[in-house]
Design a protein around this motif. Structure first.
Motif, mmCIF file in Angstrom:
data_model
loop_
_atom_site.group_PDB
_atom_site.id
_atom_site.type_symbol
_atom_site.label_atom_id
_atom_site.label_comp_id
_atom_site.label_asym_id
_atom_site.label_seq_id
_atom_site.Cartn_x
_atom_site.Cartn_y
_atom_site.Cartn_z
ATOM 1 N N LYS A 192 14.730 97.467 61.414
ATOM 2 C CA LYS A 192 14.023 98.706 61.759
ATOM 3 C C LYS A 192 13.723 99.532 60.507
ATOM 4 O O LYS A 192 12.641 100.117 60.382
ATOM 5 C CB LYS A 192 14.862 99.539 62.723
ATOM 6 N N ARG A 193 14.655 99.551 59.566
ATOM 7 C CA ARG A 193 14.435 100.297 58.329
ATOM 8 C C ARG A 193 13.237 99.732 57.571
ATOM 9 O O ARG A 193 12.401 100.482 57.049
ATOM 10 C CB ARG A 193 15.686 100.252 57.454
ATOM 11 N N TYR A 194 13.135 98.422 57.516
ATOM 12 C CA TYR A 194 12.014 97.797 56.826
ATOM 13 C C TYR A 194 10.699 98.111 57.533
ATOM 14 O O TYR A 194 9.697 98.432 56.877
ATOM 15 C CB TYR A 194 12.227 96.288 56.752
ATOM 16 N N GLU A 210 14.644 90.769 54.331
ATOM 17 C CA GLU A 210 15.539 89.664 54.001
ATOM 18 C C GLU A 210 16.590 89.500 55.087
ATOM 19 O O GLU A 210 17.791 89.339 54.823
ATOM 20 C CB GLU A 210 16.188 89.892 52.636
ATOM 21 N N LEU A 211 16.134 89.550 56.340
ATOM 22 C CA LEU A 211 17.052 89.453 57.471
ATOM 23 C C LEU A 211 17.685 88.071 57.567
ATOM 24 O O LEU A 211 18.707 87.901 58.241
ATOM 25 C CB LEU A 211 16.305 89.776 58.772
ATOM 26 N N GLN A 212 17.091 87.086 56.908
ATOM 27 C CA GLN A 212 17.673 85.742 56.917
ATOM 28 C C GLN A 212 19.073 85.756 56.296
ATOM 29 O O GLN A 212 19.969 85.041 56.755
ATOM 30 C CB GLN A 212 16.780 84.762 56.156
ATOM 31 N N GLY A 213 19.260 86.587 55.260
ATOM 32 C CA GLY A 213 20.578 86.703 54.642
ATOM 33 C C GLY A 213 21.580 87.322 55.595
ATOM 34 O O GLY A 213 22.732 86.881 55.680
ATOM 35 N N ASN A 214 21.151 88.365 56.327
ATOM 36 C CA ASN A 214 22.023 88.970 57.333
ATOM 37 C C ASN A 214 22.442 87.937 58.363
ATOM 38 O O ASN A 214 23.610 87.856 58.762
ATOM 39 C CB ASN A 214 21.311 90.124 58.037
ATOM 40 N N ALA A 215 21.451 87.165 58.827
ATOM 41 C CA ALA A 215 21.722 86.159 59.855
ATOM 42 C C ALA A 215 22.702 85.115 59.348
ATOM 43 O O ALA A 215 23.581 84.660 60.092
ATOM 44 C CB ALA A 215 20.420 85.505 60.297
ATOM 45 N N ALA A 216 22.572 84.714 58.089
ATOM 46 C CA ALA A 216 23.481 83.713 57.521
ATOM 47 C C ALA A 216 24.920 84.221 57.515
ATOM 48 O O ALA A 216 25.859 83.473 57.820
ATOM 49 C CB ALA A 216 23.035 83.333 56.109
ATOM 50 N N VAL A 217 25.096 85.494 57.177
ATOM 51 C CA VAL A 217 26.438 86.085 57.191
ATOM 52 C C VAL A 217 26.990 86.106 58.619
ATOM 53 O O VAL A 217 28.158 85.773 58.858
ATOM 54 C CB VAL A 217 26.411 87.507 56.601
ATOM 55 N N GLY A 218 26.143 86.499 59.569
ATOM 56 C CA GLY A 218 26.579 86.546 60.959
ATOM 57 C C GLY A 218 26.931 85.173 61.501
ATOM 58 O O GLY A 218 27.925 85.006 62.212
ATOM 59 N N TRP A 259 14.157 82.856 50.547
ATOM 60 C CA TRP A 259 13.107 82.550 49.572
ATOM 61 C C TRP A 259 11.777 82.242 50.247
ATOM 62 O O TRP A 259 10.720 82.662 49.774
ATOM 63 C CB TRP A 259 13.534 81.366 48.716
ATOM 64 N N THR A 260 11.820 81.499 51.333
ATOM 65 C CA THR A 260 10.579 81.068 51.979
ATOM 66 C C THR A 260 10.052 82.069 52.988
ATOM 67 O O THR A 260 8.887 81.998 53.378
ATOM 68 C CB THR A 260 10.791 79.713 52.679
#
Length: 226
Positions: free
Chosen positions: A27-29, A132-140, A193-194
């Motif tokens: 949402k911030r983005y 970069e929500l993919q990074g968040n998802a990876a952590v989750g 990255w992608t």
């Protein structure tokens, strides 16, 4: 019981990532992408949801690269009434050119400087909202998988205290842990990255880890639901 408690903590972390952290960053983005330049009226009333532009003077810069202690920042001031620090992820393309007395144009959003520009050379600060929500998802996903593994290993040891093979640290637990971390990083980093959709990370990482759990599991051992 310790493994079960740790798995519950990891499950709570997973829920926090997907229920709060990921939606909040998303949402911030989107809010930033939708923001427009401030009008004079908005600036007067202190509206922080618009993009304000300020002409600032560089007071000093710090460029120190030393692993975890790396610091890349510029101290900026507005006349004699305001002074603040803009932090960057690296020296280029702008920070390495800046020196005391240089005049820059800073873009601010919600009270934070997000972009610094000088003579057409721009550099985003660490406060810039990023997709970069993919990074968040990876952590989750990592937290969720560790929670599942800890629960299974802990439950087996609690039920079968004298015979909990193969749910031990060596070799099954160690291999599974290393594989889980490797899969989450190996999927999450390329996803950032992608720019693929964030849900691609759990869609790929979870099946891969489940396949690894079956692959590393010694043959002839009883099945336990995971």
């Amino acid at each position: 019981m310790l493994l079960i408690l740790l798995s519950l903590a990891s499950a709570a972390a997973c829920c926090t990532v997907f229920a709060w952290w990921l939606p909040s960053d998303g949402k911030r983005y989107q809010d930033y992408r939708a923001a427009e330049p401030c009008s004079s009226r908005e600036l007067t009333r202190g509206d922080t949801d618009c993009l304000s532009t300020w002409h600032l003077t560089v007071q000093k810069t710090v460029n120190r690269t030393a692993g975890k202690d790396s610091v890349h920042e510029a101290t900026l001031r507005y006349r004699d009434s305001w002074r603040g620090t803009a932090s960057f992820g690296g020296t280029g393309p702008l920070l390495e050119r800046l020196g005391p007395g240089d005049r820059v144009t800073a873009t601010a959003w919600r009270g934070e400087i997000v972009v610094v520009d000088m003579d057409g050379v721009r550099q985003d600060t660490l406060e810039m909202p990023r997709d970069e929500l993919q990074g968040n998802a990876a952590v989750g996903v990592l937290a969720g998988l560790l929670a599942a593994q800890g629960l299974v290993f802990g439950a087996v040891r609690a039920v079968r205290a004298s015979d909990h093979e193969p749910y031990t640290w060596e070799p099954y637990g160690r291999r599974l842990l290393l594989t889980t971390v490797t899969v989450c990083l190996g999927v999450g980093i390329p996803a950032v990255w992608t720019g693929v959709p964030w849900w691609t990370v759990p869609a790929v990482a979870v099946p891969l880890t489940m396949c690894a759990a079956l692959w590393f599991r010694p043959a002839g051992t009883p099945q336990v639901a995971q």
